[in-house]
Design an enzyme around this catalytic site. Sequence first.
Site, mmCIF file in Angstrom:
data_model
loop_
_atom_site.group_PDB
_atom_site.id
_atom_site.type_symbol
_atom_site.label_atom_id
_atom_site.label_comp_id
_atom_site.label_asym_id
_atom_site.label_seq_id
_atom_site.Cartn_x
_atom_site.Cartn_y
_atom_site.Cartn_z
ATOM 1 N N ALA A 181 0.932 -1.303 -0.076
ATOM 2 C CA ALA A 181 -0.047 0.047 -0.038
ATOM 3 C C ALA A 181 0.883 1.178 0.022
ATOM 4 O O ALA A 181 0.446 2.009 0.734
ATOM 5 C CB ALA A 181 -0.784 0.121 1.157
ATOM 6 N N CYS A 182 1.907 1.228 -0.877
ATOM 7 C CA CYS A 182 2.770 2.324 -0.883
ATOM 8 C C CYS A 182 2.699 3.010 -2.363
ATOM 9 O O CYS A 182 2.271 2.445 -3.113
ATOM 10 C CB CYS A 182 4.190 1.952 -0.559
ATOM 11 S SG CYS A 182 5.500 3.180 -0.645
ATOM 12 N N GLY A 183 3.148 4.384 -2.227
ATOM 13 C CA GLY A 183 3.319 4.836 -3.434
ATOM 14 C C GLY A 183 4.076 4.490 -4.642
ATOM 15 O O GLY A 183 3.929 4.787 -5.625
ATOM 16 N N THR A 204 4.521 1.260 -4.939
ATOM 17 C CA THR A 204 4.031 -0.221 -5.101
ATOM 18 C C THR A 204 4.008 -0.538 -6.616
ATOM 19 O O THR A 204 4.687 -1.668 -7.031
ATOM 20 C CB THR A 204 2.933 -0.602 -4.287
ATOM 21 O OG1 THR A 204 2.992 -0.336 -2.944
ATOM 22 C CG2 THR A 204 2.448 -2.037 -4.491
#
Length: 215
Positions: A95-97, A99
């Site tokens: 759930a990361c920018g 990803t």
Amino acid sequence: MFAFVSPLTALTRRPLQPPLRQSLTRTTFVGRALLAAAVIATPLTIVRGESSQAPTPSTTMTLSDLATLKDIDGNPVSPDAFAGKVVFAMNVASACGYTQSGYALFKKLTDKYSPNDFVAVAIPCNSFGFQESGSSEQIKSFALARADKLLIMERSDVNGAKQHPIVQLAKSKFPGKISWNFDGRYVFDRKGHPIARFGNSASDAEIEATIDSAL
């Protein structure tokens, strides 16, 4: 009137004769030598404070020496999985920018290089923004849906005393904390030695060029 001078006083006023000076010099030298010998013979005890960092592995260690690795399902990972192959390892989160681009890189690399020559390793980590908080099954499903040829390790820290052994080995050559998800990108040569580190701002072309040169 004559001043009386005792023999003892007269003696102390006389300059030291050469033999006496030599004797004192020898005595001083012997004393210093004995003191130095005592210092050398005394055991030296160094008290160190506790560290939050894992012990640094020997620089002669390779991936084949990591015998305690486990995959996302908790199964042991044999060192043979890396034998004779170039390895690209990266810390991941779902759930990361970074990803989307991170997994796109994994997909590109695993499609480009033969599994006989190359292994891509994903190291899930929940240390940054709690962005890898799902179950092991959820992490595995998410990752393989985006790059189906990955070797996914068990979720782990990537800094400190409990950092993943692959990251720990890589840092023996490239020290420094991983600052965010997808920021620890390491390339290992066919002998299992770390040869490069990239951050999450590195271009795909830079990483591919390093892998190409190691194959």
